[in-house]
Design an enzyme around this catalytic site. Structure first.
Site, short mmCIF file in Angstrom:
data_model
loop_
_atom_site.label_atom_id
_atom_site.label_comp_id
_atom_site.label_asym_id
_atom_site.label_seq_id
_atom_site.Cartn_x
_atom_site.Cartn_y
_atom_site.Cartn_z
N HIS A 267 0.88 -1.19 0.00
CA HIS A 267 0.00 0.00 0.00
C HIS A 267 0.91 1.23 0.00
O HIS A 267 1.72 1.40 -0.90
CB HIS A 267 -0.93 -0.11 1.22
CG HIS A 267 -2.06 0.87 1.26
ND1 HIS A 267 -2.40 1.68 0.22
CD2 HIS A 267 -2.95 1.16 2.26
CE1 HIS A 267 -3.45 2.43 0.57
NE2 HIS A 267 -3.79 2.14 1.80
N HIS A 306 -2.54 -2.11 -9.65
CA HIS A 306 -3.51 -1.53 -8.73
C HIS A 306 -4.76 -2.39 -8.73
O HIS A 306 -5.12 -2.93 -9.77
CB HIS A 306 -3.87 -0.11 -9.17
CG HIS A 306 -4.47 0.70 -8.07
ND1 HIS A 306 -5.82 0.68 -7.81
CD2 HIS A 306 -3.91 1.52 -7.16
CE1 HIS A 306 -6.05 1.47 -6.78
NE2 HIS A 306 -4.91 1.99 -6.36
N ASP A 362 2.69 5.65 -6.57
CA ASP A 362 3.96 5.50 -5.85
C ASP A 362 5.18 5.41 -6.77
O ASP A 362 6.31 5.46 -6.30
CB ASP A 362 3.92 4.25 -4.96
CG ASP A 362 2.98 4.44 -3.80
OD1 ASP A 362 2.95 5.55 -3.26
OD2 ASP A 362 2.28 3.48 -3.43
#
Ligand code: ACO
Length: 427
Positions: A267, A306, A362
């Protein structure tokens, strides 16, 4: 065309017509499907909630196939370009873009709640010199609960709002203290004359100058990064916030749980894993070898993939552009070339194309943080600052939703049937 689902239970031959509302059937409607009076009724099995809506929400929309992210209807691209983080926080919490007067009041309140009790400082000083800053943040947010006993009045809208303001205001202070602790530097107190992002940068980077001014481009970049991380509907940490908050515990405790969920490498901890990965790859010519390892399941391409996006994460696109602006001030990050080449190769490779794996938020954020000289372990903390607004909006929506109850999933028990206890000496 009826908005219903016809189901025949082949165990009994009974048929049922289940209403479809908002594109979903109600899992409780399956309970009526029984093989006999002593049957509990049918359940639905969905580990990791891959196809189960746990709530109705009006906060954030993600269309994973189209790569769309909107908060309260406003596209993330427009918010990132034209709004500020505190305005987006208000939008998430209140549902509408604020008027000038309401926004001024919100900014004033947040700005005047940034200090933490001196004992929080002492508490943080107790951590080892090399404590992970995310552990420090999680623990110190939980500790804040002990300073505000009224925070357990979760049904009182005014008390709720006070905690929301406090949390948005104090998270950057706790984050900055965690950073200063890990660097062996004295803690810097908040300044009311700076913006939200500017004050955070001051608490992190100012050494002795009381008139520290962040570079305007970096201050704006940070505000945009906070916007991009502000909310992302029912992800792992938001679900933790809702789930823990559903027990009606105070928001500091619930937010500590959400931050703990964020910490994990799958995460919000992925941004630091991306940097470790890029450093391990080291040069562009070693990318094919790394891709081979990913394809043989020996490594994950961190910052890719994702649960919801099966298209380019719109936040990754904005961050990539933002990185150029930051590098103009800080100088380039040599790892950017590796990241861009990695992305190019991955997006052409059948393994990633087939699985619709694209860069997520990210993939590029860590490169900015590194160029600004943040230590790698601090990246998830930076994520948590922005996400605090979203967690609180999700928490508040959950509390005000009359259909919500304490979160309590069911299980399929597949263990042993009843058996008699065997004393130790007979085993
Ligand atoms: N690298 C290599 N393969 C991957 C990756 C990846 N990053 N992500 C998914 N896959 C593969 C899976 O192995 C699986 O392959 P298979 O069908 O042959 O078994 C397929 O793609 C589908 O992936 P799942 O793991 O089923 O997808 P899920 O929705 O469960 O996981 C997750 C999503 C956790 C984000 C995953 O893509 C991942 O681990 N990514 C790397 C970590 C990361 O970047 N996390 C940040 C997410 S964004 C955020 O939380 C802020």
């Amino acid at each position: 065309m009826a908005d219903t689902l016809s189901v025949t239970d082949n165990r009994t031959g009974n048929s049922f017509e289940l209403p479809i509302r908002d594109g979903a059937v109600n899992a409780m409607d399956f309970r009526q499907m029984k093989t006999g009076d002593d049957d509990f009724g049918l359940m639905v099995y969905d580990p990791a909630f891959k196809n189960t809506a746990s709530c109705k929400s009006e906060i954030t929309l993600i269309d994973g196939d189209l790569g769309i992210l909107r908060h309260r209807g406003y596209p993330i691209e427009q918010l990132a370009e034209q709004s500020t983080f505190l305005e987006v926080a208000q939008l998430l919490l209140e549902g509408e873009l604020p008027t000038q007067a309401s926004h001024d009041e919100f900014v004033h309140e947040v700005t005047h709640h940034t200090f933490v009790h001196e004992n929080v400082k002492k508490f943080m000083e107790g951590f080892r010199y090399d404590a992970n800053p995310m552990s420090m943040l999680i623990s110190s947010v939980a500790a804040l609960s002990s300073f505000y006993p009224e925070a357990n009045q979760v049904d009182d809208a005014d008390a709720r709002r006070r905690q929301i303001i406090r949390l948005i205001a104090k998270i950057p202070t706790l984050a900055a203290f965690a950073y200063r602790h890990s660097q062996g530097l004295p803690y810097v107190y908040p300044r009311n004359d700076l913006s939200y992002a500017g004050n955070f940068l001051s608490m992190v980077f100012s050494i002795s100058a009381k008139d520290y001014r962040p570079h305007p481009a970096l201050e704006r970049a940070f505000d945009v990064l906070f916007i991009l991380h502000a909310d992302h509907e029912q992800n792992c940490s938001a679900s933790a916030m809702r789930s823990v908050g559903s027990s009606q515990v105070d928001p500091y405790s619930a937010l500590a749980a959400a931050a703990a969920a964020l910490y994990g490498p799958l995460h919000g901890g992925a941004n630091r894993m991306v940097l470790y990965m890029l450093e391990e790859i080291g040069s562009k010519d070693r990318i094919p070898e790394f891709i081979k390892r990913v394809k043989s399941r020996d490594a994950l391409l961190m910052g890719f993939g994702h649960r919801v996006y099966r298209n380019y994460d719109p936040r990754a696109r904005i961050i990539k552009a933002l990185a150029d602006q930051v590098f103009e001030v800080t100088g380039p990050n040599p790892l950017l070339d590796i990241a861009m080449e990695l992305e190019r190769i991955a997006l052409e490779d059948e393994f990633f194309v087939e699985r619709k794996l694209y860069p997520n938020v990210d993939f590029y954020s860590g490169l900015i943080y590194q160029a600004m000289k943040f230590p790698i372990d601090f990246y998830p903390v930076l994520f948590a600052i922005g996400r605090t607004a979203g967690w609180l909006a999700q928490w508040q929506e959950m509390l005000c939703d009359s259909e919500q109850k304490i979160a309590r999933p069911r299980q399929l028990y597949l263990g042993r049937d009843e058996r008699p206890y065997v004393p130790m000496d007979q085993r």
